[in-house]
Design an enzyme around this catalytic site. Structure first.
Site, PDB file in Angstrom:
ATOM      1  N   GLU A 293     -22.798 -68.532  41.152  1.00 57.59           N
ATOM      2  CA  GLU A 293     -22.928 -67.413  40.214  1.00 57.59           C
ATOM      3  C   GLU A 293     -23.890 -66.441  40.855  1.00 57.59           C
ATOM      4  O   GLU A 293     -25.005 -66.812  41.232  1.00 57.59           O
ATOM      5  CB  GLU A 293     -23.438 -67.899  38.854  1.00 57.59           C
ATOM      6  CG  GLU A 293     -23.380 -66.828  37.775  1.00 57.59           C
ATOM      7  CD  GLU A 293     -24.740 -66.250  37.467  1.00 57.59           C
ATOM      8  OE1 GLU A 293     -24.938 -65.045  37.771  1.00 57.59           O
ATOM      9  OE2 GLU A 293     -25.600 -66.962  36.949  1.00 57.59           O
ATOM     10  N   CYS A 327     -29.337 -62.301  35.021  1.00 56.02           N
ATOM     11  CA  CYS A 327     -28.052 -61.973  35.639  1.00 56.02           C
ATOM     12  C   CYS A 327     -27.175 -61.191  34.667  1.00 56.02           C
ATOM     13  O   CYS A 327     -26.320 -60.403  35.083  1.00 56.02           O
ATOM     14  CB  CYS A 327     -27.327 -63.245  36.057  1.00 56.02           C
ATOM     15  SG  CYS A 327     -28.291 -64.354  37.081  1.00 56.02           S
ATOM     16  N   GLU A 425     -26.991 -53.222  41.847  1.00 61.06           N
ATOM     17  CA  GLU A 425     -27.799 -54.130  41.026  1.00 61.06           C
ATOM     18  C   GLU A 425     -29.283 -53.911  41.335  1.00 61.06           C
ATOM     19  O   GLU A 425     -29.714 -53.994  42.478  1.00 61.06           O
ATOM     20  CB  GLU A 425     -27.426 -55.592  41.320  1.00 61.06           C
ATOM     21  CG  GLU A 425     -28.170 -56.575  40.436  1.00 61.06           C
ATOM     22  CD  GLU A 425     -27.825 -58.022  40.747  1.00 61.06           C
ATOM     23  OE1 GLU A 425     -27.736 -58.829  39.807  1.00 61.06           O
ATOM     24  OE2 GLU A 425     -27.653 -58.344  41.938  1.00 61.06           O
TER      25      GLU A 425
END
Length: 543
Positions: A293, A327, A425
Site C-alpha cells: 500500500e 495515506c 503527494e
C-alpha cells in the site's frame, strides 16, 4: 492427543476511549507520558532469542520537541540482516508445524495486552515518537491494532475452513501452507497499527518475518515487540532490525529464500522494490508475493447539493487530523461555486480555532510533522505557492521548526486544477482546493479521475442521489476506499477493508481475508478410498 474443530472468540471493534478531563484513561496516559519522557531508552535489535546492540546509535526525539532525547536505537548493518534471516529460517519449521489454534491464541493475547495493561504505554510511545494527539494515538495504536489482531484470527479460521466439495468415494481437502522462505515486512512511521499488522498478519499464517520499521517509528515498534514477546511469539518468528533501505534491499532481495514483502510506504520505493525483485526472479526458490500500500492524492468532491457544514467538517478533519500524515488524508478538494463562499467561511473559522503544539497538551488539535525532511519539503511547497500569481493561500501558510517541526494547517486555492500541489503527494497539513463551475459536475468528475496517478481514497458529498450515483460510477477506479457524505479517512477493520490501486498499491486490503490469503500457498489433496484395479474404461468394450 485430543483434537477439536475450535471456534475462536467472535471479534468486535475495540471501543474508543475519549480521554475527557478527569477520566481514568486520561490520568493514566498523562502519567505514562511523564514516565516515558523521564527515561532515555537503549533500544536493541531483536534477532532470534537475542537483543543485539551494534554500538552504532541513532538518537530518537519527539518531532514536536526535537531537543529532548527519548533514547537511542542500534543501527543494523548487513551482517545483522543476514542474522535475522537465519534466525527466521531456523524458527520456521517448528512455527509452521504449530497448531493453528496456538498461533491464534498468541495473537488474541497480544490484542488483550494492548487493550489492557499496555494501552497507555503504546499510546504514549506513539504520541511521543510520532507526534500524535491522544485521540489519534487511541484510534491507531490501541483500537486499530487490536482490531487487526482479532479480525485476522477470524479471517485465518475462515481460510482454513474453506474446503472443496468431494465426489462419491473420494475426499478432497485444501491444505493452507505458509510460504516457503521468509517474509520481509517494511513498515511506515504514520500508523503504529500498520507497523504491527504487517509482520503479524504474515506470522499468523505460519510464516517467519524480518521486520524493518521506519526509523521515525522505532520508539513505538520497540513497545510492540515487547508486547509480542509477552504474548508468546516464539524467538525468531518476528525479527526486528533497523538497517538502511539499500542495505536491506541488497541482502534480502538477493536471498534464495525470500518469499514475499509486506509493504507500506512511498510509491517510488515500492516500484523500485518491484523492479529489483523482477530482475532477481531467477534467484528465488519461488515467485515472491509482493503486497504493498503506497501513496495517495486523496480527494473530496462536492456537488452543488452538498450541505456546506458537513463539507466543511469533512475538509477540516479529513485534511488536518494527524497533520495530514495519513495515506488517506484529503489533499485535494473540488468545491462547487455556489457553496464556496459559505464553505470558505466555515473552514477558515475551523482552522483559526485549531490549537497547535506538543501532544502532551491534550488541547492541541495540530501537532508536529514527523521530521525535518518532511518539514522542509512542505515549507518549500508553501513558499513556492506564495510566490505564484495563480495561487492564493486562503488559510495558514506559516511554519516554524525552532522547537518542533510545526507546519500550520494550510489551504491553497488554485486557478489551475493541474497545479503541482493538486497532483503530487505532499503528506502534510496542506490542502489544495479548486472551485469549479457548479454546472460542470460531470466534467469535474473526469478531472478528478485524470489528475492523479493515485487511487487510494476519495469522497463525494451530495444530497442529490443522481449525482452520488454518477460520481460513484465515474470514479470507479479513482479510489479503493470511496466515501459518500463523509471524509475520506477513518477506515475501520472489519467494516472498511483498506487499500487502493493504480499508483497506490496492490489493493490487497489490510483488515480483510484477501490480505491473509497472500501469505499462504494452498495444496490440494485428493484421497480415493477404493482405487480402481483395472485400467480399462467401460467404453472400451465391444458392442
Amino acid at each position: 492427543m485430543p483434537k477439536g474443530i475450535y471456534k475462536v472468540p467472535a471479534p468486535h471493534n475495540e471501543p474508543i476511549k475519549n480521554y475527557a478531563p478527569g477520566s481514568p484513561e486520561r490520568k493514566e496516559l498523562q502519567a505514562m507520558l511523564k514516565e516515558l519522557r523521564s527515561k532515555e531508552l537503549d533500544i536493541p535489535m531483536y534477532i532470534g532469542a537475542e537483543e543485539v546492540r551494534s554500538g552504532n546509535k541513532t538518537r530518537l526525539a519527539p518531532p514536536h520537541d526535537h531537543k529532548h532525547t527519548l533514547g537511542f536505537f542500534h543501527k543494523s548493518d548487513k551482517t545483522h540482516i543476514t542474522q535475522a534471516i537465519d534466525a527466521a529460517l531456523a524458527a520456521k519449521t517448528k512455527w509452521a508445524a504449530l497448531s493453528w489454534e496456538q498461533r491464534a491464541s498468541i495473537f488474541l493475547k497480544a490484542a488483550e495486552l494492548i487493550a489492557g495493561p499496555y494501552r497507555a504505554k503504546l499510546n504514549a510511545a506513539t504520541m511521543l515518537g510520532q507526534s500524535k494527539s491522544a485521540f489519534q494515538a487511541e484510534i491507531d495504536s490501541a483500537c486499530e491494532i487490536i482490531d487487526f489482531l482479532r479480525y485476522n484470527v477470524k479471517y485465518m479460521t475462515e481460510i482454513y475452513s474453506d474446503q472443496p466439495e468431494s465426489g462419491p468415494g473420494i475426499w478432497n481437502r485444501l491444505e493452507w501452507r505458509p510460504l516457503e522462505g521468509f517474509i520481509y515486512a517494511l513498515t511506515p512511521f504514520n500508523f503504529t497499527a500498520i507497523a504491527g499488522n504487517l509482520p503479524t498478519s504474515c506470522a499468523m499464517m505460519g510464516n517467519v518475518v524480518v521486520w524493518k520499521p521506519s526509523n521515525t517509528q522505532v520508539y513505538s515498534a520497540n513497545v510492540l515487540m515487547e508486547i509480542f514477546k509477552k504474548a508468546g511469539v516464539p524467538d525468531g518468528v518476528i525479527n526486528l532490525i533497523y538497517p538502511s533501505g539499500p542495505d536491506a534491499a541488497e541482502v534480502i532481495f538477493n536471498h534464495r529464500d525470500f518469499a514475499g514483502i509486506h509493504f507500506t510506504g512511498s510509491t517510488e520505493v515500492f516500484q523500485s522494490i518491484w523492479q529489483t525483485i523482477g530482475n532477481n526472479i531467477h534467484k528465488y526458490r519461488s515467485y515472491p508475493r509482493i503486497v504493498g500500500e503506497t501513496g495517495g492524492k486523496d480527494f473530496i468532491l462536492a456537488h452543488k447539493s452538498a450541505e456546506a457544514k458537513s463539507l466543511a467538517v469533512a475538509i477540516s478533519r479529513g485534511a488536518f487530523e494527524y497533520q495530514g500524515q495519513k495515506c488517506s488524508a484529503a489533499s485535494r478538494a473540488y468545491i462547487p461555486s455556489n457553496l464556496w463562499p459559505e464553505v470558505k467561511e466555515l473552514v477558515s473559522a475551523d482552522l483559526k480555532s485549531m490549537k497547535m503544539g506538543p501532544t502532551e497538551d491534550f488541547t492541541n488539535f495540530i501537532n508536529a510533522v514527523i521530521d525535518e525532511k518532511s518539514y522542509d519539503k512542505l515549507a518549500g511547497y508553501i513558499e513556492a505557492a506564495k510566490k505564484d500569481p495563480g495561487v492564493e493561500i486562503i488559510a495558514g501558510g506559516h511554519h516554524d521548526k525552532t522547537n518542533g517541526y510545526f507546519i500550520e494547517p494550510t489551504i491553497i486555492q488554485v486557478k489551475d486544477p493541474k497545479y503541482v500541489t493538486m497532483c503530487e503527494e505532499l503528506f502534510g497539513p496542506v490542502l489544495t482546493l479548486y472551485v469549479y463551475d457548479e454546472s460542470k459536475f460531470e466534467e469535474t468528475c473526469e478531472l478528478v479521475d485524470s489528475t492523479s496517478i493515485y487511487a487510494l481514497t476519495g469522497a463525494i458529498l451530495a444530497q442529490d442521489r443522481y449525482a452520488i450515483e454518477l460520481a460513484t460510477k465515474k470514479l470507479v477506479h479513482s479510489a479503493g476506499n470511496f466515501y459518500i457524505n463523509d471524509k475520506p479517512t477513518g477506515a475501520v477493520v472489519g467494516q472498511q477493508p483498506f487499500g487502493g490501486a493504480r499508483g497506490s498499491g496492490t489493493n490487497d486490503k489490510a483488515g480483510a481475508k484477501i490480505n491473509l490469503l497472500r501469505w499462504v500457498s494452498p495444496r490440494t489433496i485428493k484421497e480415493t478410498f477404493v482405487p480402481p484395479v483395472d485400467y480399462k474404461y467401460p467404453f472400451l468394450q465391444a458392442d
